[in-house]
Scaffold this active site. Structure first.
Site, short mmCIF file in Angstrom:
data_model
loop_
_atom_site.label_atom_id
_atom_site.label_comp_id
_atom_site.label_asym_id
_atom_site.label_seq_id
_atom_site.Cartn_x
_atom_site.Cartn_y
_atom_site.Cartn_z
N GLY A 142 -19.25 -17.04 -32.07
CA GLY A 142 -18.82 -16.07 -33.07
C GLY A 142 -19.88 -15.80 -34.11
N CYS A 143 -19.45 -15.67 -35.36
CA CYS A 143 -20.37 -15.28 -36.44
C CYS A 143 -21.47 -16.30 -36.68
CB CYS A 143 -19.57 -15.07 -37.73
SG CYS A 143 -18.38 -13.72 -37.66
N VAL A 144 -21.25 -17.56 -36.32
CA VAL A 144 -22.26 -18.59 -36.56
C VAL A 144 -23.44 -18.47 -35.60
CG1 VAL A 144 -21.48 -20.44 -35.02
CG2 VAL A 144 -22.41 -21.01 -37.26
N ALA A 145 -23.32 -17.65 -34.56
CA ALA A 145 -24.30 -17.67 -33.48
C ALA A 145 -25.67 -17.13 -33.87
CB ALA A 145 -23.77 -16.89 -32.27
N LEU A 345 -21.32 -19.28 -40.72
CA LEU A 345 -20.07 -19.99 -40.43
C LEU A 345 -19.42 -19.36 -39.22
CD1 LEU A 345 -18.74 -19.88 -44.09
CD2 LEU A 345 -20.12 -21.69 -43.05
#
Length: 358
Positions: A142-145, A345
């Site tokens: 997700g956004c942490v990638a 995150l």
């Protein structure tokens, strides 16, 4: 150390002001017949307070009403994702003065569609990547990638210090639209997320052209899962596709965990938050950013580039931190040799920290 040679972001051509998107979503949603005015009021309020001015979308607004199920949306994800991903990757390689056949590893991430063969495999032939290029396609971070991908690129280049590695992020968030979902979390997602791609090119410490690049070095990384928070962020997947999981507790989780996490990570390198000259933070939304500022006692202008990116393009999931890194280098470059921190995150609930030296 890993050196970042180039970062390039790509956005779809269809750009809309937030109010245009709000009005279009009001038509697409099907609120309860007993409370349509209340539903529109919630929609207007959440969109107005998202701190987003404009976003880029994969399709013209009027075409979203014609999307017929997950299969059609995913076909568009592959078609448009390939186009946008190729644009970002070609431009990043050009900026680095490298050719596609110079690439040894592609770490590719997306959480807004599914493809097998994966997108970077489909790009290999049309771009001229070598047949023996190593590929690591990742779904689920997700956004942490964006941050995690850079960290894993760094891990690879530590073991292959004369090579070239690429991080490719393709996120077409608008194609996950759930038209019949009037929940608060889906409404918040509809207020925040935009579409975009980004590519980052990095070289190892023994690469013959290392000294030509002025980009930041990766010094160290840290990955962290926070037990018991698995239900705070992610997707539920059903016949209609991806349905957002976006817990109201996210800002409190940031306040609870991130201040201590960042301080301990920096302390391991004899640094404090006040020493960081450039913060590259994922724009998870205004409440999350405010919680991060509070948790780290940051100056009001510390996250200026993140707030700017949120306003101009929205939350691009994993591509956001790469766009913000590009903007930081182009518009507000920190002093050479000073420390920077890139962080994001994601589902898990998780964080990823990347210590940079500008």
């Amino acid at each position: 150390m890993t050196r970042i040679a180039a970062v390039h972001g790509a956005l779809p051509a269809h750009r809309y002001h937030q109010r245009e998107i709000t009005d279009a979503l009001a038509v697409l949603r099907r609120p309860a017949a007993t409370a349509p005015e209340r539903d529109r009021g919630v929609l207007d309020r959440l969109h107005a307070t998202a701190c987003v001015r404009t976003r880029h979308l994969t399709l013209p607004l009027e075409r979203y009403a014609l999307l017929d199920g997950f299969g059609q949306a995913n076909d568009l994800f592959i078609e448009e994702g390939l186009r946008l991903g190729e644009e970002a990757l070609r431009a990043a390689l050009d900026d680095a003065g490298l050719a596609p056949h110079d690439v040894d590893l592609v770490f590719a991430t997306s959480v807004t569609g599914i493809a097998a063969p994966s997108l970077e495999a489909r790009l290999a032939g049309r771009m001229g990547l070598r047949p023996d290029v190593k590929r690591v396609p990742v779904f689920g971070l997700g956004c942490v990638a964006g941050a995690a991908g850079l960290a894993r690129v760094h891990d690879y280049l530590k073991g292959h210090p004369d090579q070239v590695a690429v991080l490719l992020s393709i996120e077409l968030c608008s194609l996950t639209l759930q038209r019949g979902d009037t929940s608060t979390q889906n409404t918040v997602a509809g207020a925040l997320f935009g579409d975009g791609a980004a590519a980052l090119v990095a070289v190892g410490r023994d690469h013959p052209r290392l000294q030509e690049y002025a980009g930041p070095q990766v010094v160290a990384t840290r990955s962290r899962l926070y037990p018991g928070t698995e239900d705070a962020l992610g997707w539920n997947i059903s016949d209609s596709g991806f349905t957002i999981v976006l817990g109201a507790e996210l800002p409190e989780l940031v306040r609870l965990h991130l201040g201590e996490e960042v301080r301990s990570f920096l302390a391991a390198h004899d640094l404090k938050p006040d020493d960081i000259t450039g913060w590259v933070c994922h724009p998870g939304g205004p409440k999350v950013l405010e919680a991060l500022q509070d948790a780290l006692a940051l100056r009001p202008d510390s996250l200026e580039m993140t707030w700017r990116s949120l306003a101009e393009v929205g939350n691009l999931s994993s591509a956001s931190v790469l766009h913000i890194l590009r903007d930081t280098l182009a518009l507000r470059p920190p002093p050479v040799g000073s420390p920077g921190l890139l962080l994001a995150l994601g589902p898990g609930f998780s964080s990823e920290l990347v210590l940079l030296r500008w």
